[in-house]
Design a protein around this motif. Structure first.
Motif, PDB file in Angstrom:
ATOM      1  N   LEU A 138      -2.759   9.509  -1.431  1.00  0.00           N
ATOM      2  CA  LEU A 138      -1.612   8.838  -0.819  1.00  0.00           C
ATOM      3  C   LEU A 138      -0.297   9.270  -1.465  1.00  0.00           C
ATOM      4  O   LEU A 138       0.741   9.231  -0.816  1.00  0.00           O
ATOM      5  N   GLY A 139      -0.347   9.696  -2.717  1.00  0.00           N
ATOM      6  CA  GLY A 139       0.863  10.200  -3.365  1.00  0.00           C
ATOM      7  C   GLY A 139       1.404  11.427  -2.643  1.00  0.00           C
ATOM      8  O   GLY A 139       2.616  11.564  -2.450  1.00  0.00           O
ATOM      9  N   VAL A 140       0.519  12.314  -2.243  1.00  0.00           N
ATOM     10  CA  VAL A 140       0.939  13.499  -1.490  1.00  0.00           C
ATOM     11  C   VAL A 140       1.441  13.079  -0.111  1.00  0.00           C
ATOM     12  O   VAL A 140       2.480  13.554   0.357  1.00  0.00           O
ATOM     13  N   ASP A 141       0.704  12.175   0.534  1.00  0.00           N
ATOM     14  CA  ASP A 141       1.132  11.710   1.861  1.00  0.00           C
ATOM     15  C   ASP A 141       2.507  11.055   1.800  1.00  0.00           C
ATOM     16  O   ASP A 141       3.337  11.258   2.684  1.00  0.00           O
ATOM     17  N   TRP A 142       2.748  10.297   0.765  1.00  0.00           N
ATOM     18  CA  TRP A 142       4.057   9.655   0.592  1.00  0.00           C
ATOM     19  C   TRP A 142       5.157  10.712   0.437  1.00  0.00           C
ATOM     20  O   TRP A 142       6.211  10.612   1.057  1.00  0.00           O
ATOM     21  N   ARG A 143       4.884  11.738  -0.373  1.00  0.00           N
ATOM     22  CA  ARG A 143       5.876  12.809  -0.552  1.00  0.00           C
ATOM     23  C   ARG A 143       6.098  13.583   0.744  1.00  0.00           C
ATOM     24  O   ARG A 143       7.218  13.991   1.042  1.00  0.00           O
ATOM     25  N   LEU A 144       5.046  13.785   1.514  1.00  0.00           N
ATOM     26  CA  LEU A 144       5.179  14.460   2.810  1.00  0.00           C
ATOM     27  C   LEU A 144       6.081  13.661   3.745  1.00  0.00           C
ATOM     28  O   LEU A 144       6.953  14.229   4.416  1.00  0.00           O
ATOM     29  N   ALA A 145       5.872  12.365   3.798  1.00  0.00           N
ATOM     30  CA  ALA A 145       6.684  11.513   4.664  1.00  0.00           C
ATOM     31  C   ALA A 145       8.130  11.492   4.185  1.00  0.00           C
ATOM     32  O   ALA A 145       9.063  11.590   4.989  1.00  0.00           O
ATOM     33  N   ARG A 146       8.307  11.379   2.888  1.00  0.00           N
ATOM     34  CA  ARG A 146       9.657  11.326   2.314  1.00  0.00           C
ATOM     35  C   ARG A 146      10.424  12.623   2.576  1.00  0.00           C
ATOM     36  O   ARG A 146      11.627  12.603   2.829  1.00  0.00           O
ATOM     37  N   ALA A 147       9.710  13.746   2.525  1.00  0.00           N
ATOM     38  CA  ALA A 147      10.337  15.054   2.761  1.00  0.00           C
ATOM     39  C   ALA A 147      10.438  15.372   4.253  1.00  0.00           C
ATOM     40  O   ALA A 147      10.903  16.454   4.611  1.00  0.00           O
ATOM     41  N   ARG A 148       9.995  14.467   5.083  1.00  0.00           N
ATOM     42  CA  ARG A 148      10.012  14.638   6.541  1.00  0.00           C
ATOM     43  C   ARG A 148       9.194  15.853   6.990  1.00  0.00           C
ATOM     44  O   ARG A 148       9.543  16.538   7.958  1.00  0.00           O
ATOM     45  N   LEU A 149       8.104  16.113   6.267  1.00  0.00           N
ATOM     46  CA  LEU A 149       7.195  17.193   6.630  1.00  0.00           C
ATOM     47  C   LEU A 149       6.029  16.682   7.474  1.00  0.00           C
ATOM     48  O   LEU A 149       5.234  17.467   7.979  1.00  0.00           O
ATOM     49  N   ALA A 150       5.932  15.362   7.592  1.00  0.00           N
ATOM     50  CA  ALA A 150       4.878  14.722   8.382  1.00  0.00           C
ATOM     51  C   ALA A 150       5.539  13.873   9.466  1.00  0.00           C
ATOM     52  O   ALA A 150       6.710  13.525   9.347  1.00  0.00           O
ATOM     53  N   PRO A 151       4.787  13.535  10.502  1.00  0.00           N
ATOM     54  CA  PRO A 151       5.359  12.682  11.556  1.00  0.00           C
ATOM     55  C   PRO A 151       5.812  11.325  10.992  1.00  0.00           C
ATOM     56  O   PRO A 151       5.314  10.868   9.951  1.00  0.00           O
ATOM     57  N   ASP A 152       6.706  10.682  11.694  1.00  0.00           N
ATOM     58  CA  ASP A 152       7.237   9.391  11.251  1.00  0.00           C
ATOM     59  C   ASP A 152       6.140   8.349  11.059  1.00  0.00           C
ATOM     60  O   ASP A 152       6.275   7.459  10.233  1.00  0.00           O
ATOM     61  N   TRP A 153       5.076   8.446  11.794  1.00  0.00           N
ATOM     62  CA  TRP A 153       3.995   7.463  11.732  1.00  0.00           C
ATOM     63  C   TRP A 153       2.919   7.814  10.700  1.00  0.00           C
ATOM     64  O   TRP A 153       1.936   7.094  10.562  1.00  0.00           O
ATOM     65  N   TRP A 154       3.088   8.890   9.967  1.00  0.00           N
ATOM     66  CA  TRP A 154       2.074   9.422   9.051  1.00  0.00           C
ATOM     67  C   TRP A 154       1.541   8.367   8.082  1.00  0.00           C
ATOM     68  O   TRP A 154       0.337   8.177   7.964  1.00  0.00           O
ATOM     69  N   LEU A 155       2.421   7.693   7.382  1.00  0.00           N
ATOM     70  CA  LEU A 155       1.962   6.719   6.386  1.00  0.00           C
ATOM     71  C   LEU A 155       1.281   5.519   7.029  1.00  0.00           C
ATOM     72  O   LEU A 155       0.347   4.956   6.439  1.00  0.00           O
ATOM     73  N   ALA A 156       1.711   5.134   8.210  1.00  0.00           N
ATOM     74  CA  ALA A 156       1.054   4.021   8.894  1.00  0.00           C
ATOM     75  C   ALA A 156      -0.402   4.358   9.219  1.00  0.00           C
ATOM     76  O   ALA A 156      -1.240   3.468   9.316  1.00  0.00           O
ATOM     77  N   LEU A 157      -0.711   5.633   9.363  1.00  0.00           N
ATOM     78  CA  LEU A 157      -2.086   6.074   9.584  1.00  0.00           C
ATOM     79  C   LEU A 157      -2.806   6.318   8.265  1.00  0.00           C
ATOM     80  O   LEU A 157      -3.929   5.866   8.052  1.00  0.00           O
ATOM     81  N   ARG A 158      -2.155   7.034   7.366  1.00  0.00           N
ATOM     82  CA  ARG A 158      -2.814   7.477   6.140  1.00  0.00           C
ATOM     83  C   ARG A 158      -3.108   6.345   5.157  1.00  0.00           C
ATOM     84  O   ARG A 158      -4.134   6.372   4.489  1.00  0.00           O
ATOM     85  N   VAL A 159      -2.227   5.355   5.032  1.00  0.00           N
ATOM     86  CA  VAL A 159      -2.455   4.294   4.040  1.00  0.00           C
ATOM     87  C   VAL A 159      -3.758   3.543   4.311  1.00  0.00           C
ATOM     88  O   VAL A 159      -4.618   3.454   3.420  1.00  0.00           O
ATOM     89  N   PRO A 160      -3.967   2.984   5.502  1.00  0.00           N
ATOM     90  CA  PRO A 160      -5.231   2.263   5.692  1.00  0.00           C
ATOM     91  C   PRO A 160      -6.463   3.164   5.627  1.00  0.00           C
ATOM     92  O   PRO A 160      -7.516   2.731   5.144  1.00  0.00           O
ATOM     93  N   LEU A 161      -6.328   4.412   6.061  1.00  0.00           N
ATOM     94  CA  LEU A 161      -7.490   5.302   6.025  1.00  0.00           C
ATOM     95  C   LEU A 161      -7.841   5.717   4.598  1.00  0.00           C
ATOM     96  O   LEU A 161      -9.006   5.688   4.205  1.00  0.00           O
ATOM     97  N   SER A 162      -6.848   6.118   3.816  1.00  0.00           N
ATOM     98  CA  SER A 162      -7.134   6.532   2.437  1.00  0.00           C
ATOM     99  C   SER A 162      -7.579   5.357   1.577  1.00  0.00           C
ATOM    100  O   SER A 162      -8.522   5.488   0.799  1.00  0.00           O
ATOM    101  N   LEU A 163      -6.894   4.228   1.721  1.00  0.00           N
ATOM    102  CA  LEU A 163      -7.323   3.042   0.965  1.00  0.00           C
ATOM    103  C   LEU A 163      -8.708   2.596   1.419  1.00  0.00           C
ATOM    104  O   LEU A 163      -9.563   2.271   0.595  1.00  0.00           O
ATOM    105  N   GLY A 164      -8.915   2.583   2.735  1.00  0.00           N
ATOM    106  CA  GLY A 164     -10.212   2.156   3.250  1.00  0.00           C
ATOM    107  C   GLY A 164     -11.342   3.031   2.762  1.00  0.00           C
ATOM    108  O   GLY A 164     -12.320   2.543   2.183  1.00  0.00           O
ATOM    109  N   LEU A 165     -11.235   4.332   2.955  1.00  0.00           N
ATOM    110  CA  LEU A 165     -12.314   5.228   2.556  1.00  0.00           C
ATOM    111  C   LEU A 165     -12.463   5.270   1.042  1.00  0.00           C
ATOM    112  O   LEU A 165     -13.575   5.280   0.521  1.00  0.00           O
TER     113      LEU A 165
END
Length: 147
Positions: free
Chosen positions: A109-136
């Motif tokens: 999630l640290g990488v996903d957060w940096r991707l979102a912050r750098a606008r390298l991922a879609p705006d909804w990226w963290l809304a998808l990645r947080v529950p999936l990474s935490l869940g798995l």
């Protein structure tokens, strides 16, 4: 912002194999216990490597991706491979390896957060990645704890 429905539902469906493995482990079914542990290990390693592939793809589509992203993209596969070393040497497995993978999935999630912050991922990226990474990650750690 919410992720589009298809990636959201497919992502959530991706938790089902690990949840099934946890259910078998918790059920006390000794006939399928080790099989559930090994499949949980393989699935966590596979998904961790998949995350690296996602990050590589985001780097490849960016105009000028930061160097850290290329490095981050190969780390998950290396961690997944390294987590198999105890098994290959006949040491205690898969418990410690499941812990490594569970922690790595959450740490991703640290990488996903940096991707979102750098606008390298879609705006909804963290809304998808947080529950999936935490869940798995948390389900993988639960399998390690109860396995």
């Amino acid at each position: 912002m919410s992720p589009p429905p298809l990636p959201r539902w497919l992502g959530l469906a991706g938790l089902l194999p690990q949840l099934a493995a946890l259910a078998i482990v918790l059920s006390g079914d000794r006939a399928h216990h080790f099989q559930a542990l090994t499949l949980a290990y393989a699935y966590a390693a596979l998904i961790l490597s998949f995350l690296g592939g996602l990050w590589w793809g985001l780097a490849a589509r960016a105009e000028a991706p930061p160097a850290w992203l290329w490095v981050a993209a190969v780390v998950p596969s290396l961690v997944a491979l390294a987590s198999a070393v105890p098994w290959s040497e006949g040491r205690p497995w898969p418990g410690p390896s499941l812990i490594v993978l569970g922690v790595a999935l959450i740490a991703a999630l640290g990488v996903d957060w940096r991707l979102a912050r750098a606008r390298l991922a879609p705006d909804w990226w963290l809304a998808l990645r947080v529950p999936l990474s935490l869940g798995l990650g948390l389900v993988t750690l639960a399998i390690a704890a109860f396995g």
